[in-house]
Design an enzyme around this catalytic site. Structure first.
Site, PDB file in Angstrom:
ATOM      1  N   GLY A   1       0.845  -1.187   0.000  1.00 33.37           N
ATOM      2  CA  GLY A   1       0.000   0.000   0.000  1.00 33.37           C
ATOM      3  C   GLY A   1       0.878   1.233   0.000  1.00 33.37           C
ATOM      4  O   GLY A   1       2.048   1.176   0.407  1.00 33.37           O
TER       5      GLY A   1
ATOM      6  N   GLN B   1       2.821   9.948   1.672  1.00 34.47           N
ATOM      7  CA  GLN B   1       4.148   9.308   1.689  1.00 34.47           C
ATOM      8  C   GLN B   1       5.016   9.737   0.510  1.00 34.47           C
ATOM      9  O   GLN B   1       6.231   9.525   0.532  1.00 34.47           O
ATOM     10  CB  GLN B   1       4.006   7.784   1.673  1.00 34.47           C
TER      11      GLN B   1
ATOM     12  N   CYS C   1       6.178  -0.228   7.226  1.00 33.49           N
ATOM     13  CA  CYS C   1       5.756   0.971   6.504  1.00 33.49           C
ATOM     14  C   CYS C   1       6.944   1.489   5.709  1.00 33.49           C
ATOM     15  O   CYS C   1       8.058   1.570   6.245  1.00 33.49           O
ATOM     16  CB  CYS C   1       5.283   2.030   7.503  1.00 33.49           C
ATOM     17  N   LEU C   2       6.711   1.850   4.467  1.00 33.76           N
ATOM     18  CA  LEU C   2       7.789   2.378   3.624  1.00 33.76           C
ATOM     19  C   LEU C   2       8.347   3.687   4.196  1.00 33.76           C
ATOM     20  O   LEU C   2       9.477   4.051   3.890  1.00 33.76           O
ATOM     21  CB  LEU C   2       7.305   2.591   2.188  1.00 33.76           C
TER      22      LEU C   2
ATOM     23  N   HIS D   1      -4.268   0.854   7.635  1.00 34.20           N
ATOM     24  CA  HIS D   1      -2.923   1.433   7.638  1.00 34.20           C
ATOM     25  C   HIS D   1      -2.872   2.639   6.691  1.00 34.20           C
ATOM     26  O   HIS D   1      -2.352   3.712   7.060  1.00 34.20           O
ATOM     27  CB  HIS D   1      -1.916   0.355   7.220  1.00 34.20           C
ATOM     28  N   GLU D   2      -3.417   2.478   5.484  1.00 32.18           N
ATOM     29  CA  GLU D   2      -3.376   3.573   4.499  1.00 32.18           C
ATOM     30  C   GLU D   2      -4.297   4.716   4.915  1.00 32.18           C
ATOM     31  O   GLU D   2      -3.951   5.892   4.748  1.00 32.18           O
ATOM     32  CB  GLU D   2      -3.751   3.060   3.103  1.00 32.18           C
TER      33      GLU D   2
ATOM     34  N   HIS E   1      -2.598   6.924   7.268  1.00 27.54           N
ATOM     35  CA  HIS E   1      -1.695   7.879   6.610  1.00 27.54           C
ATOM     36  C   HIS E   1      -2.460   9.126   6.161  1.00 27.54           C
ATOM     37  O   HIS E   1      -1.941  10.239   6.255  1.00 27.54           O
ATOM     38  CB  HIS E   1      -1.035   7.242   5.382  1.00 27.54           C
TER      39      HIS E   1
HETATM   40 NI    NI Z   1       2.754   3.029   5.708  1.00 27.20          NI
END
Ligand code: NI
Length: 179
Positions: free
Chosen positions: A49, A54, A97-98, A139-140, A143
């Site tokens: 995702g 991000q 998480c990226l 999770h997204e 963000h």
């Molecule tokens: Ni993330």
């Protein structure tokens, strides 16, 4: 298409509430290109995702896709998503998480929810997400609300560097996905 730079924890854009899009804004070449680039960036970095904040854009857009062992999720673009929790019970599982590279932690999430959003063309979409898909959606969505998974952890003692995660915790879970 381009691979975008992913910002990491500490960048202020990750803590903003993302702006919702108008139909006109969504239809613009700039936003359609952003969505294409987000998909390419997620695939490049093996994420499941990616949310627009991000990649330094405080806009309510997220992309999700998984072909891993934790669940099969087709490429999904969510614009202006709203979530309705359908199961109050929380289940813990590993997340990464990226924007928090090389870490994994156990995060409680709801197991079932309804998603109301637009697709990339501004069409209304509604579906029920369960289990791993529900986890990635939450999770997204976080963000887009300026939150990261660390905020949701009940116990930071499970926070693990990737090398130690793979050594000590991976056997109970075949992979640790990042989004
Ligand atoms: Ni993330």
């Amino acid at each position: 298409m381009s691979i975008l730079k992913v910002c990491r924890l500490g960048h202020p854009v990750l803590r903003l509430q993302a702006q919702r899009l108008s139909k006109e804004g969504l239809a613009s070449l700039a936003i359609q290109t952003l969505i294409d680039n987000m998909m390419q960036t997620m695939v490049e970095y093996s994420g499941v995702g990616l949310a627009a904040p991000q990649v330094h854009e405080s806009l309510s857009i997220a992309v999700i896709e998984s072909h891993g062992l934790r669940g099969e999720i087709p490429m999904t673009v969510l614009v202006n998503p709203d979530l309705t929790i359908l199961d109050e019970e929380l289940m813990e599982d590993w997340e990464g998480c990226l924007s928090v590279p090389d870490f994994r932690g156990r995060v409680p999430r709801h197991q079932k929810l309804r998603v109301d959003a637009w697709d990339r063309y501004g069409n209304k979409i509604q579906f029920v997400a369960e289990d791993f898909f529900a986890r990635v959606v939450q999770h997204e969505f976080d963000h887009l609300m300026g939150r990261v998974y660390l905020d949701r952890m009940r116990d930071l003692s499970t926070l693990a560097h990737l090398a130690e995660f793979q050594r000590y915790w991976l056997p109970e879970r075949k992979e640790g996905s990042t989004s």
